[in-house]
Enzyme design. Structure first.
Site, mmCIF file in Angstrom:
data_model
loop_
_atom_site.group_PDB
_atom_site.id
_atom_site.type_symbol
_atom_site.label_atom_id
_atom_site.label_comp_id
_atom_site.label_asym_id
_atom_site.label_seq_id
_atom_site.Cartn_x
_atom_site.Cartn_y
_atom_site.Cartn_z
ATOM 1 N N GLU A 81 0.900 -1.157 0.000
ATOM 2 C CA GLU A 81 0.000 0.000 0.000
ATOM 3 C C GLU A 81 0.931 1.196 0.000
ATOM 4 O OE1 GLU A 81 -3.238 0.466 -0.168
ATOM 5 O OE2 GLU A 81 -3.717 -1.650 -0.313
ATOM 6 N N THR A 121 11.484 3.040 0.486
ATOM 7 C CA THR A 121 11.336 4.467 0.199
ATOM 8 C C THR A 121 12.253 5.311 1.074
ATOM 9 O OG1 THR A 121 9.763 6.296 0.450
ATOM 10 C CG2 THR A 121 9.355 4.374 1.799
ATOM 11 N N ASP A 122 12.577 6.512 0.582
ATOM 12 C CA ASP A 122 13.368 7.442 1.402
ATOM 13 C C ASP A 122 12.556 8.001 2.573
ATOM 14 O OD1 ASP A 122 11.655 9.113 -0.039
ATOM 15 O OD2 ASP A 122 13.242 10.425 -0.799
ATOM 16 N N GLU A 123 11.222 7.781 2.538
ATOM 17 C CA GLU A 123 10.388 8.349 3.610
ATOM 18 C C GLU A 123 10.666 7.721 4.973
ATOM 19 O OE1 GLU A 123 6.273 8.776 2.798
ATOM 20 O OE2 GLU A 123 6.604 9.384 0.742
ATOM 21 N N TYR A 148 2.072 5.123 6.563
ATOM 22 C CA TYR A 148 2.726 4.496 5.400
ATOM 23 C C TYR A 148 4.229 4.358 5.629
ATOM 24 C CZ TYR A 148 5.250 4.323 0.983
ATOM 25 O OH TYR A 148 6.148 3.992 -0.006
ATOM 26 N N LYS A 152 6.636 0.974 6.082
ATOM 27 C CA LYS A 152 7.787 0.646 5.226
ATOM 28 C C LYS A 152 9.058 0.528 6.068
ATOM 29 C CE LYS A 152 7.950 0.237 1.327
ATOM 30 N NZ LYS A 152 7.693 -0.899 0.386
ATOM 31 N N LYS A 187 -1.808 10.183 -7.045
ATOM 32 C CA LYS A 187 -0.497 10.727 -6.704
ATOM 33 C C LYS A 187 -0.338 12.130 -7.297
ATOM 34 C CE LYS A 187 1.048 6.989 -4.477
ATOM 35 N NZ LYS A 187 0.452 5.808 -5.021
ATOM 36 N N TYR A 205 -1.084 21.293 -1.519
ATOM 37 C CA TYR A 205 -1.269 21.216 -0.070
ATOM 38 C C TYR A 205 -0.462 22.323 0.618
ATOM 39 C CZ TYR A 205 -2.841 16.315 -0.745
ATOM 40 O OH TYR A 205 -3.496 15.162 -1.122
ATOM 41 N N ASP A 270 -3.647 21.298 4.149
ATOM 42 C CA ASP A 270 -2.373 20.589 4.181
ATOM 43 C C ASP A 270 -2.569 19.150 4.650
ATOM 44 O OD1 ASP A 270 0.315 20.281 3.811
ATOM 45 O OD2 ASP A 270 0.951 21.644 5.400
HETATM 46 P P1 NAD Z 1 1.369 1.197 -6.340
HETATM 47 O O1 NAD Z 1 0.400 1.493 -5.257
HETATM 48 O O2 NAD Z 1 1.227 1.865 -7.656
HETATM 49 O O3 NAD Z 1 1.386 -0.384 -6.637
HETATM 50 C C1 NAD Z 1 1.357 -1.329 -5.616
HETATM 51 C C2 NAD Z 1 0.988 -2.675 -6.232
HETATM 52 O O4 NAD Z 1 0.997 -3.658 -5.165
HETATM 53 C C3 NAD Z 1 -0.416 -2.710 -6.850
HETATM 54 O O5 NAD Z 1 -0.383 -3.341 -8.121
HETATM 55 C C4 NAD Z 1 -1.240 -3.532 -5.866
HETATM 56 O O6 NAD Z 1 -2.302 -4.262 -6.457
HETATM 57 C C5 NAD Z 1 -0.172 -4.450 -5.274
HETATM 58 N N1 NAD Z 1 -0.549 -4.942 -3.930
HETATM 59 C C6 NAD Z 1 -1.015 -4.204 -2.892
HETATM 60 N N2 NAD Z 1 -1.277 -5.010 -1.840
HETATM 61 C C7 NAD Z 1 -0.956 -6.274 -2.229
HETATM 62 C C8 NAD Z 1 -0.981 -7.536 -1.583
HETATM 63 N N3 NAD Z 1 -1.398 -7.660 -0.317
HETATM 64 N N4 NAD Z 1 -0.563 -8.620 -2.279
HETATM 65 C C9 NAD Z 1 -0.137 -8.509 -3.564
HETATM 66 N N5 NAD Z 1 -0.090 -7.344 -4.226
HETATM 67 C C10 NAD Z 1 -0.491 -6.228 -3.566
HETATM 68 O O7 NAD Z 1 2.803 1.475 -5.700
HETATM 69 P P2 NAD Z 1 4.132 2.052 -6.375
HETATM 70 O O8 NAD Z 1 4.107 3.522 -6.309
HETATM 71 O O9 NAD Z 1 4.349 1.353 -7.652
HETATM 72 O O10 NAD Z 1 5.223 1.560 -5.303
HETATM 73 C C11 NAD Z 1 5.827 0.265 -5.439
HETATM 74 C C12 NAD Z 1 6.858 0.092 -4.342
HETATM 75 O O11 NAD Z 1 7.851 1.105 -4.443
HETATM 76 C C13 NAD Z 1 6.273 0.199 -2.924
HETATM 77 O O12 NAD Z 1 6.911 -0.770 -2.117
HETATM 78 C C14 NAD Z 1 6.645 1.606 -2.491
HETATM 79 O O13 NAD Z 1 6.788 1.685 -1.094
HETATM 80 C C15 NAD Z 1 7.974 1.777 -3.202
HETATM 81 N N6 NAD Z 1 8.354 3.170 -3.511
HETATM 82 C C16 NAD Z 1 7.489 3.970 -4.199
HETATM 83 C C17 NAD Z 1 7.889 5.266 -4.529
HETATM 84 C C18 NAD Z 1 6.984 6.187 -5.326
HETATM 85 O O14 NAD Z 1 7.355 7.337 -5.562
HETATM 86 N N7 NAD Z 1 5.818 5.745 -5.782
HETATM 87 C C19 NAD Z 1 9.150 5.740 -4.134
HETATM 88 C C20 NAD Z 1 10.002 4.880 -3.416
HETATM 89 C C21 NAD Z 1 9.597 3.598 -3.125
HETATM 90 O O1 TDX Z 2 -2.967 16.813 -4.611
HETATM 91 C C1 TDX Z 2 -1.867 16.828 -4.043
HETATM 92 N N1 TDX Z 2 -1.303 18.027 -3.742
HETATM 93 C C2 TDX Z 2 -0.083 18.124 -3.131
HETATM 94 O O2 TDX Z 2 0.398 19.245 -2.876
HETATM 95 C C3 TDX Z 2 -1.162 15.607 -3.705
HETATM 96 C C4 TDX Z 2 -1.765 14.273 -4.028
HETATM 97 C C5 TDX Z 2 0.070 15.730 -3.113
HETATM 98 N N2 TDX Z 2 0.605 16.950 -2.816
HETATM 99 C C6 TDX Z 2 1.950 17.029 -2.240
HETATM 100 C C7 TDX Z 2 2.247 16.134 -1.069
HETATM 101 C C8 TDX Z 2 3.742 15.889 -1.250
HETATM 102 O O3 TDX Z 2 4.479 16.977 -0.724
HETATM 103 O O4 TDX Z 2 2.833 16.593 -3.285
HETATM 104 C C9 TDX Z 2 3.942 15.853 -2.761
HETATM 105 C C10 TDX Z 2 3.944 14.454 -3.351
HETATM 106 O O5 TDX Z 2 2.795 13.775 -2.874
HETATM 107 P P1 TDX Z 2 2.513 12.228 -3.221
HETATM 108 O O6 TDX Z 2 2.464 12.031 -4.695
HETATM 109 O O7 TDX Z 2 1.345 11.792 -2.409
HETATM 110 O O8 TDX Z 2 3.875 11.535 -2.758
HETATM 111 P P2 TDX Z 2 4.617 11.403 -1.331
HETATM 112 O O9 TDX Z 2 3.674 11.526 -0.201
HETATM 113 O O10 TDX Z 2 5.818 12.301 -1.372
HETATM 114 O O11 TDX Z 2 5.081 9.843 -1.421
HETATM 115 C C11 TDX Z 2 5.555 9.302 -2.671
HETATM 116 O O12 TDX Z 2 6.960 9.190 -2.683
HETATM 117 C C12 TDX Z 2 7.530 8.270 -1.784
HETATM 118 C C13 TDX Z 2 4.936 7.922 -2.911
HETATM 119 O O13 TDX Z 2 3.502 8.034 -2.907
HETATM 120 C C14 TDX Z 2 5.401 6.936 -1.873
HETATM 121 O O14 TDX Z 2 4.888 5.637 -2.169
HETATM 122 C C15 TDX Z 2 6.904 6.897 -1.902
HETATM 123 O O15 TDX Z 2 7.373 6.076 -0.859
#
Ligand code: NAD
Ligand code: TDX
Length: 332
Positions: A81, A121-123, A148, A152, A187, A205, A270
């Protein structure tokens, strides 16, 4: 590595990774994905059928996970998630998937001695002040802010413990914010692009000055593949592409792309506990494994991504209405 299991391979980064592996390796891939609201099967349909299998299942179910892990040479674990705003609304699926799910994968890897790469993630490091010259490194102490990022962080600690206590052959990567094709419209970047396509305004935000360190999902994929192939077992690698921008700069670039005024922005409520700034120092990955990003220029990567969302306008359409209804309940 001939057979690779990719958990979460129907999600945003996982599907970009599957495309990357089909282009750059000969491996056979199995995607294990629960197909939650965040998944998109469409992201996998253009791939050669003989290279990729999809198994629909839950990473928190040992009966599903153990036989699959045992029959693969390596597991790359993306499933999670992933959205902070959802974790503030209901943390429980984050605990189940991110913590119990990773535990289940680890136990399976332990039993079959399968190589594992854990994607994080870096978070997990919390946030930095805007004027702090520091960036995150592999030695930065964990200090997560949201349900979240705490889930992680918990998953990373489990991986480290399974490496040390049981000799599981695992590596970890912590990456900064990704952008690119197939990212869910909840996102930040896809939400704002689709708002503007629909004739609406981007939603920022707070004061809009929070900084994220952007990397293209294909560069994240090439880094994960490099770590899988050459990373040292038990090591953590930070992945980043020197892409720090504040949120206002990002929406200004999107508005300019569509010929709209830079002030056509709605400032909304926010996020609770909103992390101020993330920034990655990726010197270890670059020096030790010789990795470098392909997208050096965030603005040109963003232009490609905008073009993709324009060309695939129908793709995010079903999720858009539900996503905006959710945000409306939160004043965002
Ligand atoms: P996403 O939400 O787009 O995709 C997650 C996928 O995991 C989906 O296809 C979902 O169906 C599947 N999933 C969720 N719960 C599951 C379960 N219980 N069993 C099997 N599959 C399940 O996420 P994303 O943005 O692609 O992130 C992927 C990974 O990268 C995550 O581990 C996230 O923490 C990490 N990550 C994301 C970012 C980012 O900017 N999005 C940055 C750094 C790390
Ligand atoms: O509508 C918006 N307006 C806004 O200002 C949304 C959706 C976000 N924001 C801001 C919040 C954050 O400062 O934008 C920035 C990015 O937001 P998100 O896309 O929700 O990302 P963030 O919370 O930074 O987390 C993302 O990067 C690290 C991914 O969702 C994570 O899965 C990953 O680990």
């Amino acid at each position: 590595m001939n057979r690779i299991l990719v958990t979460g391979g129907a999600g945003f980064i996982g599907s970009n990774f599957v495309h990357h592996l089909v282009r750059h390796t000969d491996a056979h891939l199995t995607v294990l994905d629960l197909l939650t609201y965040a998944a998109s099967e469409a992201s996998l349909t253009e791939l050669p059928q003989d290279r990729v299998d999809l198994v629909v299942g839950d990473i928190a179910e040992a009966d599903v996970v153990e036989p699959l892990v045992a029959e693969h040479d390596a597991v790359v674990h993306f499933a999670a998630e992933s959205h902070n705003d959802n974790s503030l609304d209901d943390p429980s699926p984050f605990i189940r998937t991110n913590i119990i799910g990773t535990f289940t994968i680890l136990e399976a890897a332990r039993k079959s001695d399968t190589r594992l790469h854990h994607v994080s993630t870096d978070e997990v490091y919390g946030d930095l002040e805007l004027d702090d010259p520091k960036r995150f490194t592999e030695d930065t102490p964990y200090n997560p802010s949201s349900p979240y990022s705490a889930s992680k962080a918990g998953s990373d600690h489990l991986v480290r413990a399974w490496v040390r206590s049981f000799g599981v052959r695992a590596t970890i990567s912590n990456c900064s914010n990704n952008y690119g094709p197939w990212q869910h419209v909840e996102k930040f970047i896809p939400r704002q692009i689709t708002n503007v396509i629909d004739g609406g305004r981007p939603k920022l935000y707070g004061d809009g000055l929070n900084v994220r360190d952007w990397i293209h999902a294909d560069d994240h994929s090439s880094a994960v593949l490099r770590i899988l192939q050459r990373g040292r077992i038990g090591e953590t690698y930070l992945i980043g592409a020197d892409g720090e921008r504040n949120n206002r700069q990002v929406v200004t670039a999107i508005l300019e792309h569509f010929g709209r005024g830079a002030d056509e922005i709605d400032f909304v409520r926010d996020r609770a506990g909103h992390d101020r700034r993330y920034a990655i120092e990726s010197g270890k990955l670059r020096a030790e494994l010789g990795w470098a990003p392909r997208f050096h220029d965030f603005e040109s990567g963003l232009a490609d991504t905008i073009a993709w969302y324009v060309a695939h306008e129908d793709w995010g359409r079903p999720a858009k209405a539900a996503t905006e209804a959710f945000y409306a309940t939160k004043g965002q």
